[in-house]
Design a protein around this motif. Structure first.
Motif: not given
Length: 311
Positions: A80-85
């Motif tokens: 999810l963090m990488n999706d946001a980034s």
């Protein structure tokens, strides 16, 4: 402290000793303390040297614990963090990364995926080799310094055909000082590190270890957030990064500070030409010092794939 030999606990290989932390795994791994991407240098005491932690300057010996705190916090929501980034595009970038490397095309490989705790690159490597080349002998050793990231990867692989097979193993170790008793010189055909090297205290130390463990003629490959060259895209990306991503961290994970650090760490990472030179300084040969040579930009340089060959 004298380094110990690696041990096998409940089907998971764990390294013990100076560069790692002694652990005990319960059968279900529910309290796993294996220790990512994601890997930093441990100092025995105050060195007087400093390094960056996002936009902050901190003592070198402090960075490992600070980065570990970030990834302990985000491990369960790492994708999810990488999706946001990356606006979700990191999944396509990872596909392209592995497709570029073509694991299995020339026969089975022994791979090491460093800062790879969640296992998404390792899984792509094994799937690519199997689906494209009917290769079930390629192996991937997943190495990470963070227990919680490895726990996520172990859980991911329990849902796959590779679980409890010799094709994948999990190791808690420091990318900058891989224990030589386990990670021997000239041992691997492919070294991958994805969205992790920017979190390291000493990038040259990581590259030096990569060079040591790879066989002559083997490939080092790194996928990392990078520098956007188009001024308009750079401005838009900065605005998104410094306003939207920390806000998403607050909403989705209740952790603004960790997401703020991740944005800042991207901005502190060397430019494509600078990082390519660091790879060459470690002993690797690369293509020319341009996009399409030593590196390949993705989405205008939001991320880049760097490769080098051990000579």
């Amino acid at each position: 402290m004298q380094k110990q030999e690696p041990k096998l606990l409940n089907g998971v290989k764990v390294l013990l000793g100076e560069a790692t932390r002694s652990i005990r795994l319960p059968r279900k791994l529910s309290a796993c303390r294996l220790i990512h991407n994601h890997s930093v240098l441990r100092s025995s005491g105050p060195s007087g040297r400093t390094t960056s932690f996002g936009f902050r300057t901190v003592p070198e010996e402090s960075k490992e614990s600070l980065v570990k705190g970030v990834f302990d916090s985000v491990a369960s929501k790492y994708d999810l963090m990488n999706d946001a980034s990356s606006l979700g595009v990191h999944r396509l970038w990872k596909d392209s990364f592995v497709d570029t490397l073509k694991p299995g095309r020339k026969g089975p490989l022994r791979c090491i995926d460093v800062a790879g705790g969640t296992g998404d690159i390792a899984l792509r490597i094994l799937d690519h080799a199997r689906e494209n080349y009917a290769d079930r002998e390629t192996t991937v050793e997943i190495v990470d310094i963070n227990a919680q990231m490895l726990k996520e990867g172990f859980t991911r692989f329990k849902k796959t055909m590779y679980h409890n097979t010799p094709q994948v193993s999990f190791h808690e170790a420091n990318a900058q000082e891989l224990p030589a008793s386990q990670f021997k010189n000239d041992s691997y055909d492919l070294y991958t590190i994805t969205f992790g090297i920017r979190n390291c205290t000493s990038i040259p130390a990581v590259l030096s270890e990569a060079y040591r463990v790879l066989k002559p003629g083997a490939t080092f490959a790194c996928l990392e957030f990078s520098k956007v060259n188009n001024p308009l895209l750079s401005t838009l990306y900065d605005q998104y990064s410094f306003t939207v991503i920390p806000l998403l961290g607050t909403i989705l994970a209740g952790d603004r500070d960790s997401y703020q650090y991740l944005v800042e760490s991207i901005r502190k990472f060397p430019s494509q030409p600078e990082f390519a030179q660091m790879i060459r300084d470690a002993g690797f040969t690369t293509g020319g010092n341009f996009d399409g040579g030593a590196w390949t930009d993705l989405w205008g340089g939001i991320a880049s794939i760097h490769t080098g060959v051990k000579i």
